[in-house]
Design an enzyme around this catalytic site. Structure first.
Site, mmCIF file in Angstrom:
data_model
loop_
_atom_site.group_PDB
_atom_site.id
_atom_site.type_symbol
_atom_site.label_atom_id
_atom_site.label_comp_id
_atom_site.label_asym_id
_atom_site.label_seq_id
_atom_site.Cartn_x
_atom_site.Cartn_y
_atom_site.Cartn_z
ATOM 1 C CE LYS A 192 -9.948 -1.194 -10.000
ATOM 2 N NZ LYS A 192 -8.533 -1.913 -10.570
ATOM 3 C CB THR A 249 -6.596 1.400 -11.399
ATOM 4 O OG1 THR A 249 -6.876 0.608 -10.130
ATOM 5 C CG2 THR A 249 -6.511 0.424 -12.462
HETATM 6 O O1 LIG Z 1 -7.257 -3.956 -9.240
HETATM 7 C C1 LIG Z 1 -6.102 -3.670 -8.970
HETATM 8 C C2 LIG Z 1 -5.484 -2.582 -8.123
HETATM 9 O O2 LIG Z 1 -6.341 -2.287 -7.011
HETATM 10 C C3 LIG Z 1 -5.254 -4.228 -10.146
HETATM 11 O O3 LIG Z 1 -5.385 -3.354 -11.313
HETATM 12 P P1 LIG Z 1 -5.169 -4.033 -12.656
HETATM 13 O O4 LIG Z 1 -6.329 -5.257 -12.775
HETATM 14 O O5 LIG Z 1 -5.614 -2.913 -13.768
HETATM 15 O O6 LIG Z 1 -3.738 -4.506 -12.869
#
Ligand SMILES: O=C(CO)COP(=O)(O)O
Ligand SMILES: NC(=O)C1=CN([C@@H]2O[C@H](COP(=O)(O)OP(=O)(O)OC[C@H]3O[C@@H](n4cnc5c(N)ncnc54)[C@H](O)[C@@H]3O)[C@@H](O)[C@H]2O)C=CC1
Length: 332
Positions: A192, A249
């Protein structure tokens, strides 16, 4: 083991600090290990992590330390460092982790070079017999640290262990669901991040919300294909750690991966777009695309992100290439 036996958290970044607060909120004493003695002493004294989680008080039941020996004898150990540093950190702490309960891997990524998932790295490095689990799901550190309602997945090959750890770590607003599908959960978390970068690029390029929704759906189709080929269960990908985390995300500029993509889409170079913040998908993109290619799987979105991050294709060329792909059956 008494209720006074601590939970360890290794890594004092945003997610490590948030998970330490969550574990303390669930009623456990917490040992929070940082590699840097000065940073550990400052956190212990200030009771706040101003660099990674400004404005969030550290729970009184957390003790920050850089003493690796303090990790021995814990109930469980959450390891919360960037994926590309996981092997080195586990190697450094191998001694105390022999007697620090099950090791719960919280990084979302695939190791570059070896193309290994985090559980494979841990199994290579940890002493034999240390159980390994994975925690992943839609959860911004700032939300969890503030006690906002959050639900994630905890996976372990031993279903009883997964259920036990979920019960141990769940608190009033932090809910852990459990599964024995470790690989499925790892694929969702690592994948993701790459696909969220693509969504950020689309938004940063001004292609609109319809394009973003189309991309989320096509990216998810890629992730399902990958999971089927690499031993993850489709129903796991449909859950919190797959679809749930992709939607979070790919929809929020609060995500570092999405924000990184947004800056790429607006014209920044990969180095400028990173801006000193961790965007795990930038490191995982090539590994994800490479693993897929080795099995003859089509993952055009992941390949596009890998090419942009490597500087071997421009955003405009990649978008033109994706739009020119032959039309196909939606579920082919
Ligand atoms: O894993 C995350 C939310 O579940 C955090 O996302 P980021 O690492 O893109 O900030
Ligand atoms: N921040 C979030 O909201 C969430 C993050 N994650 C995942 O958690 C992992 C860690 O992310 P964050 O804590 O957010 O990153 P961060 O950038 O906020 O913090 C990383 C921490 O790891 C430490 N670190 C780096 N290299 C190290 C090493 N070699 N040895 C020991 N410590 C080291 C850094 O000093 C820092 O304290 C990533 O894989 C991320 O995808 C997962 C869910 C939510």
């Amino acid at each position: 083991m008494s209720a006074e036996t601590p939970i360890n958290v290794v890594g004092g970044g945003a997610w490590g600090t948030a998970l330490a607060n969550a574990a303390a909120g669930a009623g456990h004493p917490v040992t929070l290990w940082l590699r840097d003695a000065q940073a550990a002493a400052a956190l212990q004294a200030q009771r706040e992590n101003p660099r990674y989680l400004p404005g969030v008080p550290l729970h009184p039941a957390i003790r920050a330390t850089a003493d690796a020996d303090a990790l021995a004898g814990a109930r469980a150990t959450l390891v919360v460092v960037p994926a590309q540093t996981m092997r080195g950190v586990l190697e450094t702490l191998r001694g105390p982790l022999a007697s620090a309960g099950p090791v719960i891997l919280c990084a979302k990524g695939i190791e570059r070079g070896s193309d290994s998932f985090m559980s494979a790295v841990a199994e290579q490095v940890l002493p034999p017999g240390v159980p390994v689990a994975v925690l992943s799901g839609p959860s911004f550190a700032a939300d969890v640290a503030r006690g906002l309602p959050t639900a994630v997945t905890l996976a372990a090959a031993d279903a009883g262990l997964a259920a036990g750890l979920s019960a141990l770590l769940s608190g009033p607003s932090f809910r852990l669901y459990h599964t024995d599908d470790v690989r499925g959960v790892e694929i969702g978390g690592a994948g993701k991040n790459v696909l969220a970068i693509a969504c950020g690029i689309v938004v940063g390029r001004g292609l609109g919300e319809s394009a973003r929704a189309a991309l989320i759906a096509r990216a998810f189709a890629e992730l399902m294909r990958f999971a089927r080929a690499f031993g993850g269960r489709p129903e796991t990908l449909m859950g919190l750690s797959g679809l749930g985390d992709l939607v979070l995300t790919a929809s929020s500029p609060q995500s570092r991966n999405f924000a990184f993509g947004q800056r790429l889409g607006a014209g920044a170079s990969p180095a400028e777009a990173a801006g000193g913040k961790l965007a795990e998908g930038a490191f995982t993109a090539a590994a994800l695309a490479g693993l897929a290619a080795a099995k003859g799987l089509e993952m055009p979105v992941a390949e596009a992100v890998a090419a942009i991050v490597a500087g071997s294709a421009s955003v405009d060329d990649v978008i033109a290439g994706l739009l020119a792909r032959p039309l196909r059956g939606e579920t082919d």
